[in-house]
Design a protein around this motif. Structure first.
Motif, PDB file in Angstrom:
ATOM      1  N   LYS A  18      -6.242  -8.276 -45.259  1.00  0.00           N
ATOM      2  CA  LYS A  18      -4.939  -8.787 -44.825  1.00  0.00           C
ATOM      3  C   LYS A  18      -4.572  -8.283 -43.432  1.00  0.00           C
ATOM      4  O   LYS A  18      -4.043  -9.059 -42.616  1.00  0.00           O
ATOM      5  N   SER A  19      -4.847  -7.009 -43.137  1.00  0.00           N
ATOM      6  CA  SER A  19      -4.529  -6.497 -41.798  1.00  0.00           C
ATOM      7  C   SER A  19      -5.389  -7.172 -40.736  1.00  0.00           C
ATOM      8  O   SER A  19      -4.907  -7.494 -39.640  1.00  0.00           O
ATOM      9  N   THR A  20      -6.650  -7.410 -41.058  1.00  0.00           N
ATOM     10  CA  THR A  20      -7.525  -8.105 -40.108  1.00  0.00           C
ATOM     11  C   THR A  20      -7.030  -9.522 -39.871  1.00  0.00           C
ATOM     12  O   THR A  20      -6.952  -9.987 -38.722  1.00  0.00           O
ATOM     13  N   THR A  21      -6.674 -10.229 -40.930  1.00  0.00           N
ATOM     14  CA  THR A  21      -6.139 -11.583 -40.790  1.00  0.00           C
ATOM     15  C   THR A  21      -4.882 -11.584 -39.934  1.00  0.00           C
ATOM     16  O   THR A  21      -4.733 -12.402 -39.012  1.00  0.00           O
ATOM     17  N   PHE A  22      -4.006 -10.663 -40.213  1.00  0.00           N
ATOM     18  CA  PHE A  22      -2.754 -10.538 -39.468  1.00  0.00           C
ATOM     19  C   PHE A  22      -3.035 -10.302 -37.981  1.00  0.00           C
ATOM     20  O   PHE A  22      -2.426 -10.918 -37.108  1.00  0.00           O
ATOM     21  N   ASN A  23      -3.990  -9.424 -37.682  1.00  0.00           N
ATOM     22  CA  ASN A  23      -4.305  -9.104 -36.293  1.00  0.00           C
ATOM     23  C   ASN A  23      -5.068 -10.217 -35.593  1.00  0.00           C
ATOM     24  O   ASN A  23      -5.014 -10.334 -34.365  1.00  0.00           O
ATOM     25  N   LEU A  24      -5.763 -11.049 -36.334  1.00  0.00           N
ATOM     26  CA  LEU A  24      -6.398 -12.226 -35.745  1.00  0.00           C
ATOM     27  C   LEU A  24      -5.341 -13.231 -35.294  1.00  0.00           C
ATOM     28  O   LEU A  24      -5.471 -13.869 -34.245  1.00  0.00           O
ATOM     29  N   VAL A  25      -4.291 -13.376 -36.090  1.00  0.00           N
ATOM     30  CA  VAL A  25      -3.201 -14.280 -35.715  1.00  0.00           C
ATOM     31  C   VAL A  25      -2.445 -13.728 -34.507  1.00  0.00           C
ATOM     32  O   VAL A  25      -2.089 -14.474 -33.588  1.00  0.00           O
ATOM     33  N   GLY A  26      -2.221 -12.419 -34.477  1.00  0.00           N
ATOM     34  CA  GLY A  26      -1.433 -11.803 -33.404  1.00  0.00           C
ATOM     35  C   GLY A  26      -2.184 -11.522 -32.122  1.00  0.00           C
ATOM     36  O   GLY A  26      -1.569 -11.159 -31.112  1.00  0.00           O
ATOM     37  N   ALA A  62      -6.137 -18.828 -30.952  1.00  0.00           N
ATOM     38  CA  ALA A  62      -7.178 -17.893 -31.384  1.00  0.00           C
ATOM     39  C   ALA A  62      -7.908 -17.323 -30.179  1.00  0.00           C
ATOM     40  O   ALA A  62      -8.326 -18.064 -29.284  1.00  0.00           O
ATOM     41  N   GLY A  63      -8.049 -16.000 -30.137  1.00  0.00           N
ATOM     42  CA  GLY A  63      -8.772 -15.344 -29.063  1.00  0.00           C
ATOM     43  C   GLY A  63      -7.930 -14.996 -27.858  1.00  0.00           C
ATOM     44  O   GLY A  63      -8.406 -14.294 -26.959  1.00  0.00           O
ATOM     45  N   LEU A  64      -6.670 -15.464 -27.803  1.00  0.00           N
ATOM     46  CA  LEU A  64      -5.793 -15.083 -26.706  1.00  0.00           C
ATOM     47  C   LEU A  64      -5.350 -13.635 -26.862  1.00  0.00           C
ATOM     48  O   LEU A  64      -5.358 -13.073 -27.962  1.00  0.00           O
ATOM     49  N   SER A  65      -4.945 -13.013 -25.767  1.00  0.00           N
ATOM     50  CA  SER A  65      -4.462 -11.630 -25.816  1.00  0.00           C
ATOM     51  C   SER A  65      -3.103 -11.577 -26.501  1.00  0.00           C
ATOM     52  O   SER A  65      -2.377 -12.586 -26.548  1.00  0.00           O
ATOM     53  N   PRO A  66      -2.705 -10.404 -27.021  1.00  0.00           N
ATOM     54  CA  PRO A  66      -1.375 -10.288 -27.625  1.00  0.00           C
ATOM     55  C   PRO A  66      -0.257 -10.697 -26.671  1.00  0.00           C
ATOM     56  O   PRO A  66       0.706 -11.340 -27.079  1.00  0.00           O
ATOM     57  N   ARG A  67      -0.388 -10.351 -25.404  1.00  0.00           N
ATOM     58  CA  ARG A  67       0.669 -10.716 -24.450  1.00  0.00           C
ATOM     59  C   ARG A  67       0.723 -12.225 -24.236  1.00  0.00           C
ATOM     60  O   ARG A  67       1.810 -12.813 -24.150  1.00  0.00           O
ATOM     61  N   ALA A  68      -0.450 -12.863 -24.162  1.00  0.00           N
ATOM     62  CA  ALA A  68      -0.474 -14.315 -23.989  1.00  0.00           C
ATOM     63  C   ALA A  68       0.132 -15.010 -25.201  1.00  0.00           C
ATOM     64  O   ALA A  68       0.836 -16.015 -25.064  1.00  0.00           O
ATOM     65  N   ILE A  69      -0.115 -14.466 -26.381  1.00  0.00           N
ATOM     66  CA  ILE A  69       0.468 -15.032 -27.598  1.00  0.00           C
ATOM     67  C   ILE A  69       1.975 -14.795 -27.621  1.00  0.00           C
ATOM     68  O   ILE A  69       2.758 -15.678 -28.000  1.00  0.00           O
ATOM     69  N   ARG A 107       3.866 -14.667 -25.077  1.00  0.00           N
ATOM     70  CA  ARG A 107       4.423 -15.630 -24.122  1.00  0.00           C
ATOM     71  C   ARG A 107       4.535 -17.029 -24.727  1.00  0.00           C
ATOM     72  O   ARG A 107       5.224 -17.894 -24.172  1.00  0.00           O
ATOM     73  N   ARG A 108       3.871 -17.269 -25.819  1.00  0.00           N
ATOM     74  CA  ARG A 108       3.998 -18.552 -26.526  1.00  0.00           C
ATOM     75  C   ARG A 108       5.050 -18.463 -27.628  1.00  0.00           C
ATOM     76  O   ARG A 108       4.987 -19.160 -28.619  1.00  0.00           O
ATOM     77  N   ASP A 109       5.987 -17.551 -27.439  1.00  0.00           N
ATOM     78  CA  ASP A 109       7.150 -17.405 -28.331  1.00  0.00           C
ATOM     79  C   ASP A 109       6.769 -16.891 -29.706  1.00  0.00           C
ATOM     80  O   ASP A 109       7.183 -17.423 -30.743  1.00  0.00           O
ATOM     81  N   VAL A 110       5.982 -15.824 -29.702  1.00  0.00           N
ATOM     82  CA  VAL A 110       5.635 -15.123 -30.934  1.00  0.00           C
ATOM     83  C   VAL A 110       6.164 -13.697 -30.825  1.00  0.00           C
ATOM     84  O   VAL A 110       5.818 -12.967 -29.895  1.00  0.00           O
ATOM     85  N   GLY A 111       7.029 -13.304 -31.763  1.00  0.00           N
ATOM     86  CA  GLY A 111       7.548 -11.948 -31.794  1.00  0.00           C
ATOM     87  C   GLY A 111       6.781 -11.103 -32.792  1.00  0.00           C
ATOM     88  O   GLY A 111       6.075 -11.625 -33.660  1.00  0.00           O
ATOM     89  N   ARG A 112       6.911  -9.775 -32.672  1.00  0.00           N
ATOM     90  CA  ARG A 112       6.200  -8.899 -33.606  1.00  0.00           C
ATOM     91  C   ARG A 112       6.971  -7.609 -33.816  1.00  0.00           C
ATOM     92  O   ARG A 112       7.558  -7.064 -32.880  1.00  0.00           O
TER      93      ARG A 112
END
Length: 254
Positions: free
Chosen positions: A42-50, A68-75, A77-82
């Motif tokens: 589950k943590s791996t799946t979560f980190n693949l999404v993030g 998929a494969g984008l950096s956390p910052r690029a993601i 910038r696509r309006d994803v919070g964490r």
């Protein structure tokens, strides 16, 4: 169309498949819990999404766009919070300044961090704090807050750039039962209000079954079951694989 579409997600470490062909979707305004025993992936799946990890194969599409494969910052910038298992706030700053720092970043003024944040969009920061129940503590230092209140500040910071998707990694870890239920009830209300999808991992079954709209259960990197909290609680495969004692604890919200 779903807000988030994950298809055929795979990730291996040293020949061991941590995530093996995982598929799921997440809709706007929906809370989706990702659970499983230790080592389930589950943590791996979560980190693949993030974006903390890149998949070996598979697709992660947000509002129809591949991330998929984008950096956390690029993601981001696509309006994803964490939010994080250990709350990430600036202990030396006041509560409102923490949110103002998040607003500076949202406004792409990262190189202005050397200045005090006190003058930047204070009204907007206060409005976010009011929404998470922290308006009356805006000028207190974060270091003086109870842990449950720190988590609320972190939530306000995650909302600063108006995310369409919020990723929450063990959001109630270290919190008392009443605090964790209140935090996730607040998150649920915000998700419905903003039509924001929420994907979260969680070990507290009272939170999962009390607040999630749907639940995904991973075992050995594969999706074992998905469905409503009531359906997951009744699923014999989940009871055996996840708890091994024929019972899943937790009470559905009223």
């Amino acid at each position: 169309m779903s807000l988030l579409q994950v298809t055929g997600l795979n990730k291996a470490f040293g020949g061991v498949k941590a995530v093996d062909g995982v598929d799921f979707t997440l809709g706007k305004g929906e809370l989706l819990a990702l659970i499983g025993p230790n080592g389930a992936g589950k943590s791996t799946t979560f980190n693949l999404v993030g974006g903390q990890l890149a998949p070996d194969s598979g697709s992660v599409r947000l509002a129809g766009q591949e991330i998929a494969g984008l950096s956390p910052r690029a993601i981001w910038r696509r309006d994803v919070g964490r939010t994080f298992q250990i709350a990430a706030t600036f202990a030396s700053l006041s509560v409102v300044e923490n949110v103002q720092m998040a607003l500076l970043s949202a406004d792409r003024k990262v190189f202005a961090f050397w200045r005090r944040a006190a003058g930047h969009r204070r009204g907007d920061a206060l409005a976010l704090l009011e929404r998470v129940g922290m308006g009356n503590q805006a000028d207190r230092p974060c270091s003086a807050l109870a842990y449950g209140d720190v988590k609320r500040v972190e939530l306000a910071m995650a909302l600063a750039h108006g995310p369409q998707l919020l990723l929450m990694d063990e959001p109630t870890a270290g919190m008392a039962p009443a605090e964790r239920l209140a935090l996730m009830a607040l998150t649920r209300a915000l998700a419905k209000e903003r039509q924001m999808g929420v994907l979260f991992t969680e070990h507290s079954m009272d939170v999962v079954f009390g607040q999630a709209d749907r639940v995904l259960v991973l075992v050995r990197g594969r999706l074992l079951a998905e469905g409503t909290p009531e359906a997951i609680q009744r699923d014999a495969r989940v009871q055996q694989a996840y708890l091994g004692n024929g019972q899943i604890l937790g009470r559905r919200r009223q």
